[in-house]
Scaffold this active site. Structure first.
Site, PDB file in Angstrom:
ATOM      1  N   TYR A   1       3.721   2.476  -5.354  1.00 53.09           N
ATOM      2  CA  TYR A   1       3.013   1.777  -6.422  1.00 53.09           C
ATOM      3  C   TYR A   1       2.811   2.676  -7.641  1.00 53.09           C
ATOM      4  O   TYR A   1       2.478   3.860  -7.517  1.00 53.09           O
ATOM      5  CB  TYR A   1       1.639   1.311  -5.940  1.00 53.09           C
TER       6      TYR A   1
ATOM      7  N   MET B   1      -2.089   0.697   1.448  1.00 56.01           N
ATOM      8  CA  MET B   1      -3.007   0.239   2.479  1.00 56.01           C
ATOM      9  C   MET B   1      -2.544   0.642   3.871  1.00 56.01           C
ATOM     10  O   MET B   1      -3.359   1.070   4.711  1.00 56.01           O
ATOM     11  CB  MET B   1      -3.163  -1.284   2.418  1.00 56.01           C
TER      12      MET B   1
ATOM     13  N   LYS C   1     -23.208   8.084  17.436  1.00 52.34           N
ATOM     14  CA  LYS C   1     -23.258   6.913  16.562  1.00 52.34           C
ATOM     15  C   LYS C   1     -21.911   6.754  15.855  1.00 52.34           C
ATOM     16  O   LYS C   1     -21.060   7.646  15.921  1.00 52.34           O
ATOM     17  CB  LYS C   1     -24.392   7.060  15.539  1.00 52.34           C
TER      18      LYS C   1
END
Length: 348
Positions: A248, A296, A37
């Site tokens: 950041y 990200m 799965k």
């Protein structure tokens, strides 16, 4: 490589995958199936299934009918079970598929009896986890009469918890209901349950995490091999002067001249912000610690005096057990969070 190849890749060890499957069968004294799965726990369900089927695996498990359709037909007569059962809206897909539903509720049992009398199915019984599955009372009430049950199963809640008394309670409950249910086979253990030994094996184990290199219990340490290696490409090299900051929030400040490599990996790829302060890359055995936050799509690592250039590839440390300990993420999250932007390269 072509321009379509992303600067991020998983190196997947097919021989380790098969060796892990064989070890789990051996320690449990029972044939092993495979949970594939979540797209094979992030590795790619089709490739995982093909390799395990070639090694002799004949039972595979997915969560939904969409996953069953994506997996397609299995070779060597291998069977496929859909763990989440059949809702009303699943019935067209279920009737068109060779896969077996795992019936979890009285409504699912009634639905299957009405639509597919005599067609094989599987049944889940809840022995104490209070997740999916028929109650012990429903399972023993005659509700299952008339079903062609291939596999009766339950699921251990605390198999990965050392010394838990819950394991024996569930084993005994399952042995009782299995003795009173006309199923061809019975199955209780996942990866951690397999490590509990033959008493938990019944007719089939259903490993997932340990197939892919996860360590569910201490018994697996030193026996389960790493399957996944993560590599990211250097997009840019930067010389950060003393006092310069990286990323950041300017959370890293260089105390001395620092050579930094910007790598193509970030939280959109499953390399989550929890790695900040813990993660590192490797080059020729040299540790290159992550500096600053995880973005990200990018991270920065201190490469020290390593002889690298833009376009080189670095290994990302992604040992499941250590990474889980350092970040607070589970080994399951670390695997299934690997995104779709990786090249996936199998070695055998």
């Amino acid at each position: 490589m072509t321009p379509d190849d992303p600067p991020l890749r998983l190196i997947l060890d097919g021989a380790a995958l098969v060796a892990n499957w064989r070890w789990l069968a051996a320690i449990s004294g029972t044939p092993a199936g495979a949970a594939v799965k979540a797209d094979g726990y992030g590795l790619g369900a089709r490739e995982v299934s093909r390799r395990l089927a070639e090694a002799g695996c004949r039972d595979f498990f997915v969560a939904t009918w969409a996953e069953a359709a994506a997996l397609g037909s299995l070779p060597y007569g291998a069977g496929l079970s859909v763990l989440h059962g059949v809702r009303d809206e699943d019935m067209p897909a279920a009737l068109a598929s060779p896969a077996r539903p795992v019936l979890n509720t009285p409504a699912m049992v009634a639905r299957w009896k009405a639509a597919a009398p005599g067609r094989p199915c599987d049944v889940m019984v809840d022995t104490g986890m209070n997740r999916l599955g028929l109650s012990m009372e429903d399972a023993g009430s005659g509700l299952l009469d008339g079903l062609a049950i291939d596999l009766l199963m339950s699921h251990l809640a605390c198999a990965d918890e050392p010394g838990s008394a819950m394991n024996e309670k569930q084993r005994a409950r399952f042995a009782d209901i299995a003795a009173r249910t006309p199923a061809k086979r019975s199955s209780l253990a996942n990866s951690a349950g397999a490590c509990l030994g033959p008493a938990y094996g019944f007719d089939l184990i259903r490993p997932g995490l340990a197939l892919y290199g996860g360590i569910p219990r201490i018994e697996a340490a030193g026996n389960i091999a790493q399957v996944v290696r993560v590599e990211a490409q250097i997009l840019q090299l930067r010389d950060v002067p003393p006092g310069g900051t990286v990323g950041y929030g300017a959370t890293f400040t260089a105390s001395a001249p620092t050579r930094v490599a910007i790598l193509n990996i970030g939280y959109a790829d499953g390399y989550l912000r929890a790695f900040a302060g813990h993660g590192f890359a490797l080059h020729g055995g040299r540790l290159c610690p992550l500096v600053g936050r995880v973005s990200m799509d990018l991270i920065a690592v201190d490469i020290g005096g390593a002889d690298v250039t833009e376009g080189d590839w670095l290994d990302i440390d992604y040992g499941l057990e250590a990474s889980a300990r350092d970040t607070g993420l589970s080994q399951y999250e670390l695997l299934t969070g690997l995104g779709s932007r990786y090249q996936r390269r199998w070695t055998d």
